[in-house]
Design a protein around this motif. Structure first.
Motif, PDB file in Angstrom:
ATOM      1  N   LEU A  26      -2.219   3.064  -0.838  1.00  0.00           N
ATOM      2  CA  LEU A  26      -2.095   4.198   0.080  1.00  0.00           C
ATOM      3  C   LEU A  26      -3.458   4.711   0.536  1.00  0.00           C
ATOM      4  N   ASP A  27      -4.528   4.221  -0.077  1.00  0.00           N
ATOM      5  CA  ASP A  27      -5.877   4.570   0.360  1.00  0.00           C
ATOM      6  C   ASP A  27      -6.307   3.739   1.564  1.00  0.00           C
ATOM      7  N   TYR A  28      -5.472   2.795   1.974  1.00  0.00           N
ATOM      8  CA  TYR A  28      -5.815   1.874   3.061  1.00  0.00           C
ATOM      9  C   TYR A  28      -4.806   1.990   4.188  1.00  0.00           C
ATOM     10  N   GLU A  48       4.130  -9.021  -6.918  1.00  0.00           N
ATOM     11  CA  GLU A  48       3.099  -7.985  -6.809  1.00  0.00           C
ATOM     12  C   GLU A  48       2.600  -7.878  -5.369  1.00  0.00           C
ATOM     13  N   VAL A  49       2.398  -9.009  -4.708  1.00  0.00           N
ATOM     14  CA  VAL A  49       1.964  -8.998  -3.311  1.00  0.00           C
ATOM     15  C   VAL A  49       3.067  -8.423  -2.428  1.00  0.00           C
ATOM     16  N   GLN A  50       4.293  -8.783  -2.698  1.00  0.00           N
ATOM     17  CA  GLN A  50       5.420  -8.262  -1.929  1.00  0.00           C
ATOM     18  C   GLN A  50       5.546  -6.751  -2.098  1.00  0.00           C
ATOM     19  N   GLU A  54       5.460  -3.810   0.802  1.00  0.00           N
ATOM     20  CA  GLU A  54       6.550  -2.839   0.945  1.00  0.00           C
ATOM     21  C   GLU A  54       6.049  -1.408   0.826  1.00  0.00           C
ATOM     22  N   SER A  55       5.175  -1.145  -0.146  1.00  0.00           N
ATOM     23  CA  SER A  55       4.691   0.226  -0.320  1.00  0.00           C
ATOM     24  C   SER A  55       3.823   0.653   0.855  1.00  0.00           C
ATOM     25  N   ASP A  58       6.193   1.334   3.817  1.00  0.00           N
ATOM     26  CA  ASP A  58       6.887   2.611   3.610  1.00  0.00           C
ATOM     27  C   ASP A  58       5.957   3.791   3.920  1.00  0.00           C
ATOM     28  N   ALA A  59       4.718   3.710   3.463  1.00  0.00           N
ATOM     29  CA  ALA A  59       3.761   4.798   3.688  1.00  0.00           C
ATOM     30  C   ALA A  59       3.451   4.945   5.179  1.00  0.00           C
ATOM     31  N   LEU A  60       3.294   3.836   5.863  1.00  0.00           N
ATOM     32  CA  LEU A  60       2.999   3.911   7.296  1.00  0.00           C
ATOM     33  C   LEU A  60       4.181   4.423   8.097  1.00  0.00           C
ATOM     34  N   ARG A  61       5.401   4.059   7.690  1.00  0.00           N
ATOM     35  CA  ARG A  61       6.609   4.581   8.366  1.00  0.00           C
ATOM     36  C   ARG A  61       6.702   6.092   8.160  1.00  0.00           C
ATOM     37  N   ALA A  62       6.322   6.572   6.999  1.00  0.00           N
ATOM     38  CA  ALA A  62       6.414   8.000   6.715  1.00  0.00           C
ATOM     39  C   ALA A  62       5.434   8.806   7.568  1.00  0.00           C
TER      40      ALA A  62
END
Length: 64
Positions: A26-28, A48-50, A54-55, A58-62
């Motif tokens: 989320l820092d990127y 782990e890459v997947q 996904e995270s 999700d963060a960019l959609r938010a």
């Protein structure tokens, strides 16, 4: 391998890379994944890459 390359910063840097699990994605704003057969195989079989993808998605959609 030439000693000048082996002893240089560029050769040592990958050994100090952090694992994905140690990075807060989320820092990127983006993640760059190189193309080719190797990454294509590694990404599809690596949870782990997947999870990182996904995270980040999700963060960019938010943010929208």
């Amino acid at each position: 391998m030439q000693a000048s390359f082996r002893d240089g910063k560029a050769h040592r840097r990958p050994s100090r890379s952090r694992k994905l699990s140690e990075v807060n994605m989320l820092d990127y704003d983006a993640v760059f994944l190189c193309g080719g057969l190797g990454p294509m195989v590694d990404i599809t079989g690596n949870p782990e890459v997947q999870a990182v993808g996904e995270s980040l998605a999700d963060a960019l959609r938010a943010r929208v």
